[in-house]
Design an enzyme around this catalytic site. Structure first.
Site: not given
Ligand code: GLA
Length: 728
Positions: A477, A547
């Site tokens: 990420d 997300d």
């Molecule tokens: C980002 C990702 C999510 C999750 C969060 C965790 O927003 O896109 O899927 O992994 O970080 O903090």
């Protein structure tokens, strides 16, 4: 196929359906003559004819500026009379800006050499050949090699440029784009993606007027609001008809995509690393390699262009063995638990997952450091939290493996929290401008990956955990943009290199990870879809594309993403209802069907699902399994766009041989008193007969007369319609 016609001073590049032609003007200027439908064999010198062309400098030295500002140069430069958008801007050691490139030589190389340090498309000698054209600026003693690779099985020509300082003094590259391309006057639309967090990849189509029109990023990552590509379509072009050029950058950082309509109506298009926040100090003997761009042309609409990119990316860009293989159906604990979890809670979700036929548990953010119970702190401390995992992470993975589940883990290697042991130990390992406190975003700073010690430490920490834990999957990420571009590890003349160095380091880190663990399934992510690009796909066969898992929103996000990127590259999960981001309520099956148009998984608390919903999971997984192979190998067609029509979305995937297809049709909003709607299918065999929902239809009827989709009085009604050839 590449042919250098020295007699007529032409070079032609041919893919199965397109031709691209370069020509020398005045014996020394490399110009662009044609890109479009495939031309026949024979002499192409008629392409030189232009009744309005400015006289060449040798014939009319007094009007050289008129020539430099209008000739269709193949790699535009700045400072001496071409006032259009340049591809290359160079400042000499004297601090002066000027560059003029003259043709030296050209050669054809079988296959495709790798680009040093950068992701790039690949193919063997039977699939691709490469043209290198050497240009030189004799005053700067600068060698510029333009690289073109031509695929024989897909209509893509790649472009890049390599710059070498052959002189005795350093020069500064102020801009070094991947290409410029001059196209004839016409009415064009620029198609790009824009958006924001949770609504990434919205398609935008704008007419190109005089002056410039651009998309780009200076965030250090492409960002939620941009994507590193653009299409340039003739005004009347639609999904199935008309001409359109595509330009996709294989790069994951700052980029500039710009189309300029010049004073004479012609077009200059450029794409590459954004010149803002970029300088590169090129010492004598050093070389700079620009990222690769993937060019394509379609005379049969935007749909063909998308399918071409899907094929190129699957066959010639994604290296992972998973590209055409079964990917595990996963459950990710992020939206199930957020930070509030421990091993016991995860094992309960794992047990439910196993019971339902799910194959992998991914432990998301919150597993590491001493206090990662919110999004503040511990980034950089890549050891499992002892309270959450009393026996350590390797022991937890072992338990999952014993249950028959694969184990995945989340990392965010490029960020460091202020409240971390790593920051306490190495406060200089964050990007920081002297005298300023770096700007926090999600309470975190950016690791200074221009510092080799920092890169080595972070790479080592991840490798060590994967080695010890035998993790099967990593979600990599990146939750903030790059600001404060200052590095304690670089001299003043190299501070302008930080953003690009960051991207190169990320590539090196992922390369290192995959070199040691070739079977590891890597999924990239950046706060959802803010780094969904062709560069990252070289390392990971799938990327988390948003997300936002609300099905109505996801359909739009997926439509935008699919403009360039294959369905099988999009991470897509089933979320909860009502859904947090939108409060929208939707059926479990609808959510699942929408998520099947991607690499499928679940992201909700399986232990809290109703018995009825839980009991549906095995069938959902089985349906996805049936669709997955087609998604990985078939052709994608946009049939109806909810974004455009406001109520109905339909996407078809057809096998390459036309024997089989399926449609995901989602009636997002009920239309009062609406009758059935025709879905005009594509990619089938006109003379074959197909079974569709229990009835038999000839292929030509499904494609020409359409399949009548019955209307339902139900918002967010999703149907997966399978189309299978039957014996006559
Ligand atoms: C980002 C990702 C999510 C999750 C969060 C965790 O927003 O896109 O899927 O992994 O970080 O903090």
């Amino acid at each position: 196929m590449i042919a250098i016609d020295r007699e007529h001073q032409l070079i032609r590049l041919d893919t199965p359906h397109t031709t691209y032609v370069l020509g020398l003007l005045d014996g020394k200027y490399l110009t662009h003559l044609y890109y479009g439908a495939k031309l026949g064999a024979g002499d192409l010198s008629a392409l030189f004819f232009d009744p309005d062309a400015a006289p060449v400098p040798s014939a009319c030295p007094r009007e050289k500026a008129g020539f430099l500002d209008a000739a269709p140069f193949e790699y535009g430069t700045s400072g001496i009379g071409d006032f259009r958008e340049p591809a290359l801007v160079v400042r000499s050691a004297d601090g002066q800006e000027g560059c003029e490139l003259f043709y030296q030589s050209a050669r054809v190389i079988p296959g495709k050499p790798k680009l040093v340090g950068l992701p790039a498309s690949f193919g063997d000698q039977s699939e691709v050949s490469t043209l290198e054209v050497d240009l030189v600026d004799p005053v700067l003693d600068l060698a510029v090699t333009l690289q073109y690779s031509v695929f024989d099985d897909v209509d893509v020509i790649t472009r890049s440029a390599r710059i070498t300082n052959q002189g005795k003094a350093p020069v500064e590259l102020l801009r070094c784009l991947s290409f410029s391309l001059d196209l004839p006057a016409g009415d064009y639309d620029m198609i790009t993606l824009q958006g924001a967090w949770a609504r990434e990849h919205e398609i935008e189509r704008r007419p190109v007027g005089f002056g410039g029109m651009e998309a780009g990023s200076i965030r250090g990552i492409p960002g939620h609001d941009a994507n590193p590509f653009f299409f340039l379509a003739d005004r009347g072009t639609n999904e199935r008809q008309g001409s359109v050029c595509g330009f996709v950058l294989v790069y994951s950082g700052n980029f500039l995509a710009k189309v300029q309509r010049t004073q004479f109506g012609s077009i200059r298009a450029v794409l590459g690393i954004h010149p803002a926040r970029f300088t590169w100090h090129l010492a004598p003997g050093e070389t700079f390699q620009a990222p690769e761009a993937l060019l394509s042309w379609s005379g049969t609409g935007i749909g063909t262009l998308s399918r071409t990119y899907h094929d190129l990316i699957r066959r010639h860009l994604i290296r992972s063995k998973y590209v055409f293989e079964k990917r595990p159906v996963l459950v990710n604990n992020w939206e199930a638990t957020y930070f509030d979890f421990d091993e016991e809670k995860l094992l309960a979700i794992a047990a439910a997952a196993k019971k339902a036929g799910i194959e992998m548990l991914v432990t998301d953010d919150g597993w590491f450091g001493t206090h990662r119970d919110t999004d503040s702190g511990c980034l950089g401390d890549w050891l499992a939290n002892q309270k959450k995992f009393p026996e350590g992470f390797p022991a937890f993975v072992e338990k999952l493996h014993k249950m028959g589940l694969l184990a995945g883990l989340w990392f965010e290697p490029e960020s460091i929290s202020k409240a971390s042991e790593l920051y306490e130990k190495y406060p200089d390992w964050c990007l920081k401008i002297s005298g300023r406190t770096p700007t926090l975003c999600r309470d975190q700073w950016i690791a200074d990956l221009s510092n080799p010690a920092c890169e080595a430490y972070l790479t080592g920490a991840i490798l060590d955990l994967v080695r010890r834990s035998k993790i099967d999957y990593i979600k990599w990420d990146m939750n903030r943009p790059l600001a404060d571009l200052g590095s304690a590890a670089l001299p003043p003349e190299r501070q302008g290199e930080i953003a690009h160095r960051h991207v190169l380091a990320v590539y090196r880190m992922q390369e290192r990870l995959l070199a040691e663990f070739p079977d590891l399934l890597l999924e990239n992510c950046a706060g959802g879809g803010s780094r969904f690009d062709a560069g990252m796909l070289y390392y990971s066969p799938q990327i988390w594309c948003s997300d936002d898992m609300d099905p109505a929103e996801r359909l739009k996000i997926q439509e935008g993403t699919e403009l360039v990127y294959p369905v099988s590259t999009m991470g897509a999960h089933v979320g909860a209802s009502p859904y947090g981001i939108t409060s929208r309520v939707s059926d479990f099956d609808t959510r699942a069907k929408c998520a099947m148009m991607g690499t499928f998984g679940y992201e909700l608390d399986l232990t809290k699902l109703s018995e009825e919903d839980f009991s549906k999971i095995p069938a959902q997984v089985a349906t996805y399994r049936k669709l997955q192979e087609l998604e990985e190998t078939g052709d994608y067609y946009r049939i109806a766009s909810y974004r455009e029509n406001g109520w109905l979305d339909a996407v078809e995937i057809a096998a390459k041989d036309g024997k089989e297809a399926f449609v995901l049709a989602v009636q997002v909003l009920t239309q009062p008193n609406e009758k059935s709607t025709r879905l005009y299918l594509q990619g089938l065999r006109p003379n074959a007969r197909y079974e569709v929902e229990g009835r038999i239809f000839p292929g030509d009827i499904l494609m020409q007369a359409g399949y009548p989709l019955a209307h339902k009085i139900h918002d967010l009604d999703a149907r997966i319609i399978r189309i299978r050839e039957v014996e006559a």
